[in-house]
Design a protein around this motif. Sequence first.
Motif, PDB file in Angstrom:
ATOM      1  N   ASP A 184       0.888  -1.167   0.000  1.00 45.33           N
ATOM      2  CA  ASP A 184       0.000   0.000   0.000  1.00 45.33           C
ATOM      3  C   ASP A 184       0.923   1.212   0.000  1.00 45.33           C
ATOM      4  O   ASP A 184       1.670   1.424   0.951  1.00 45.33           O
ATOM      5  N   THR A 233       0.552   4.226   0.622  1.00 41.88           N
ATOM      6  CA  THR A 233       0.410   5.170   1.734  1.00 41.88           C
ATOM      7  C   THR A 233       1.067   4.639   3.005  1.00 41.88           C
ATOM      8  O   THR A 233       1.414   5.415   3.886  1.00 41.88           O
ATOM      9  N   LYS A 234       1.240   3.330   3.085  1.00 42.18           N
ATOM     10  CA  LYS A 234       1.845   2.724   4.273  1.00 42.18           C
ATOM     11  C   LYS A 234       3.296   2.306   4.036  1.00 42.18           C
ATOM     12  O   LYS A 234       4.049   2.120   4.959  1.00 42.18           O
ATOM     13  N   LYS A 235       3.660   2.062   2.787  1.00 44.12           N
ATOM     14  CA  LYS A 235       5.023   1.747   2.362  1.00 44.12           C
ATOM     15  C   LYS A 235       5.541   0.393   2.850  1.00 44.12           C
ATOM     16  O   LYS A 235       6.723   0.216   3.071  1.00 44.12           O
TER      17      LYS A 235
END
Length: 183
Positions: free
Chosen positions: A101, A103-105
């Motif tokens: 994801d 946005t979470k990396k």
Amino acid sequence: MRNIQKNIGVNLREIRKKRGLSLDAAGDLTGVSKAMLGQIERGESNPTVTTLWKIATGLQVSFSSLIMEEPSMVHFVKSGDIQPIMEYNGKYRVYPVFPFDPTKKFEIFSVKVEPKYEHISQKHNEGVEEYITVLSGTLELEIDGKIYSLETGDSIRFLANKEHIYRNRTSDSSTYQAIIYYP
């Protein structure tokens, strides 16, 4: 999860097209032949873990960006529904639990290593970290020539920009969870 081969093909084609790369150019970057890339994109080939890592590293994307499907607010994963990516006739199986994801990396995998098997993982891009926890059995991990022996419940974190080797030297299967962080 829809068919993993289809996910890989659709995602690879989308990444390649967004970058304006031909199959030849993608092959030059990844070290995977144009023919193989075409077969993967069409869903005609079931690529190995090693091949997917070559593609991910060459295109500088996360491993699971090649297998992910559209995100949702809640993602419940039943272990029996996860299709593994296999290496060497199933002796090394990677189960994508939570694909990357942006946005979470990070991404999370469960990996099963059969007895007496060794998997050589090519170095990843600079800054990529792996967090490994052994869930069952024993795992030997070699990082840049140094060997670490992990037993059930043991964990290790390392920069994955060096070749690393996962070994199961025992006569029992070994399972570990891998969290891969992309800076």
